[in-house]
Design a protein around this motif. Structure first.
Motif, short mmCIF file in Angstrom:
data_model
loop_
_atom_site.label_atom_id
_atom_site.label_comp_id
_atom_site.label_asym_id
_atom_site.label_seq_id
_atom_site.Cartn_x
_atom_site.Cartn_y
_atom_site.Cartn_z
N THR A 329 98.17 44.06 -7.97
CA THR A 329 98.09 42.64 -8.53
C THR A 329 97.15 41.94 -7.55
O THR A 329 97.00 42.42 -6.57
CB THR A 329 99.54 41.96 -8.54
OG1 THR A 329 100.16 42.12 -7.15
CG2 THR A 329 100.56 42.74 -9.36
N LEU A 330 96.86 40.72 -8.01
CA LEU A 330 95.81 39.89 -7.24
C LEU A 330 96.31 39.20 -6.08
O LEU A 330 95.77 39.63 -4.91
CB LEU A 330 95.41 39.14 -8.33
CG LEU A 330 94.28 37.94 -7.66
CD1 LEU A 330 93.23 38.52 -7.13
CD2 LEU A 330 94.16 36.81 -8.81
N CYS A 331 97.41 38.57 -6.04
CA CYS A 331 97.85 37.93 -5.12
C CYS A 331 98.47 38.32 -3.82
O CYS A 331 98.33 38.34 -2.59
CB CYS A 331 98.55 36.81 -5.52
SG CYS A 331 98.92 35.31 -4.24
N HIS A 332 99.54 39.19 -4.22
CA HIS A 332 100.53 39.85 -3.23
C HIS A 332 100.16 41.50 -3.19
O HIS A 332 100.91 42.08 -2.60
CB HIS A 332 101.74 39.61 -3.56
CG HIS A 332 102.13 38.06 -3.67
ND1 HIS A 332 103.26 37.66 -4.25
CD2 HIS A 332 101.58 37.19 -3.10
CE1 HIS A 332 103.20 36.39 -3.96
NE2 HIS A 332 102.44 35.92 -3.30
N GLY A 333 99.24 42.07 -3.91
CA GLY A 333 98.97 43.42 -4.04
C GLY A 333 97.55 43.77 -3.60
O GLY A 333 97.02 43.02 -3.01
N GLY A 336 93.83 42.03 -4.84
CA GLY A 336 92.89 41.35 -4.36
C GLY A 336 91.57 42.21 -3.51
O GLY A 336 90.56 41.70 -3.48
N ALA A 337 92.17 43.07 -2.74
CA ALA A 337 91.39 43.82 -2.03
C ALA A 337 90.21 44.44 -2.78
O ALA A 337 89.01 44.61 -2.34
CB ALA A 337 92.23 44.62 -1.19
N ALA A 338 90.76 44.97 -3.87
CA ALA A 338 89.66 45.97 -4.68
C ALA A 338 88.87 45.03 -5.22
O ALA A 338 87.65 45.41 -5.38
CB ALA A 338 90.50 46.61 -5.77
N GLY A 339 89.39 43.81 -5.71
CA GLY A 339 88.30 42.92 -6.36
C GLY A 339 87.46 42.20 -5.42
O GLY A 339 86.06 41.95 -5.71
#
Length: 424
Positions: A329-333, A336-339
């Motif tokens: 997931t974007l925020c807590h997973g 965000g790092a992959a993005g």
């Protein structure tokens, strides 16, 4: 050693193989969209809404519907489906996105106390407007990106509307700031004691404020002086907390200080902001601070995000996806790092970054259940979360970005910069 080699080492890349990773990640993105489509609840006017979770101190309490926010409500799902429908050629996603956006933009709340911020309020809903027209000139007692003035300023800048109101927001952000030995910070005047401590990071800290100020400066030359001066001071203050050995920028909320690689707090969000600043500078924005410093900080963030992404993929493969806190997931997973690593591929012109992010995502989806609703989410106990920040919608955009490069805007920048063109 070449610059490209340096960039590759920052991500901590592992050896690659000739396997085409695009197909399984693309299939997973489609399955995420399938879930978003089938969980839509259609009212008697034909407008969709999606279930979201009511959260308490101990985790999820129950499911609600009709929440408007970008963070955990309909606006975030609609934003994702708008871009996914085009990228994946999904007519069902496009139709839902169009009707959802129309409903959200037409049915404005009449309560004067309704939140106006970017992630939890009406400034986020305005990101759904075609062409960015009609942004709401809201106000907030907070200063951050989530529910404060910085988020409102960012929404105004992305829509290129209400320059005079944007100028008032910049002036108020300066007024609310606290002069530090180095730079400025933003305590939360709405809280008391240690909870009011100024923070680092994108969602609630100095990175998000600096980002909004820099975007405003790029849009309105009349604001560039005061906005960039304030952004420089925000970055100066945040730099005093950066510790490369520990992993970049700390989470300074109450309790033990940690050094996460997350989008909300930590290297993913701080890195996304610095990559965007480098984009704006490359496009001609003149900033009153060292571009080399910004690049060095961005490289640190990419290194941290690359390591976190690779470690999470290996953990999913060896111990199962449920062992990865927050999933993809974007925020807590890990999303965000992959993005951030994918964004760095474009900003630094190092395609290998995107290849490594794609390989990590392949490892995760190979280990994960077929149904994305069974994947780990970013909130405790919030099973089948479909939201943009902590659920399947954000994951779907990250996966589409990796499987079909430059088909969607970067979700870690909430679409700022649009769909990026190929380098070279």
């Amino acid at each position: 050693m070449s610059a490209a080699t340096n960039e590759m080492e920052l991500v901590g890349m592992r050896s690659t193989d000739p396997i085409d990773h695009h197909a399984p990640v693309l299939d997973a993105a489609h399955r995420c969209v399938d879930l978003l489509v089938r969980t839509a609840v259609i009212d008697d006017t034909g407008a969709p809404t999606w279930p979201s979770w009511e959260m308490g101190p101990e985790g999820a309490l129950g499911v609600v519907a009709g929440r408007r926010s970008l963070c955990d409500g309909d606006a975030g799902v609609v934003w994702a489906l708008t871009h996914l429908g085009t990228a994946l050629n999904r007519a069902d996603a496009k139709e839902l996105a169009a009707s959802g956006a129309e409903m959200l933009l037409r049915a404005r709340p009449t309560d004067p106390d309704a939140p106006a911020g970017l992630l939890v309020g009406e400034a986020g809903v305005d990101l759904l407007r075609a062409g960015g027209r009609g942004a709401v000139a809201g106000w907030s007692d907070g200063s951050d990106l989530t529910d404060g003035l910085a988020g409102i300023l960012l929404s105004l800048a992305l829509s290129r509307r209400h320059e005079s109101h944007a100028a008032a927001v910049v002036a108020e952000l300066r007024h609310r700031s606290r002069v530090e030995p180095w730079g400025r910070s933003w305590p939360d005047a709405r809280l008391a004691g240690e909870a009011a401590h100024p923070l680092c990071g994108l969602a609630h800290g100095a990175s998000g404020i600096a980002w909004a100020l820099t975007e405003a400066a790029a849009v309105w030359p009349s604001l560039s002086g005061p906005a960039l001066e304030l952004a420089a001071e925000a970055l100066d203050w945040e730099a005093t907390w950066s510790e490369p050995v520990r992993g970049g920028w700390p989470d300074l909320r109450e309790g033990e200080v940690t050094w996460p690689d997350l989008w909300c707090h930590g290297s993913a969000g701080a890195g996304a902001v610095r990559l965007r600043i480098l984009e704006l500078v490359a496009a001609g924005l003149e900033v009153p601070w060292s571009g080399d410093t910004t690049r060095a900080e961005a490289e640190l963030a990419v290194q941290r995000c690359g390591r976190a992404m690779s470690e999470a993929a290996e953990q999913a493969a060896s111990s199962g996806p449920e062992s990865v806190a927050g999933g993809w997931t974007l925020c807590h997973g890990v999303g965000g790092a992959a993005g951030v690593v994918a964004l760095a591929a474009d900003v630094f012109d190092v395609p290998e970054h995107r290849e490594q992010a794609l390989a990590a995502a392949t490892d995760f989806v190979a280990a994960a259940p077929t149904d994305p609703g069974a994947w780990p989410c970013g909130l405790r106990g919030a099973d089948r979360d479909v939201s943009l920040l902590t659920g399947v919608a954000g994951t779907a955009v990250v996966l589409a970005d990796l499987a079909l490069p430059r088909s969607v805007p970067s979700v870690v920048l909430l679409g700022a910069g649009g769909v990026r063109a190929a380098s070279g």
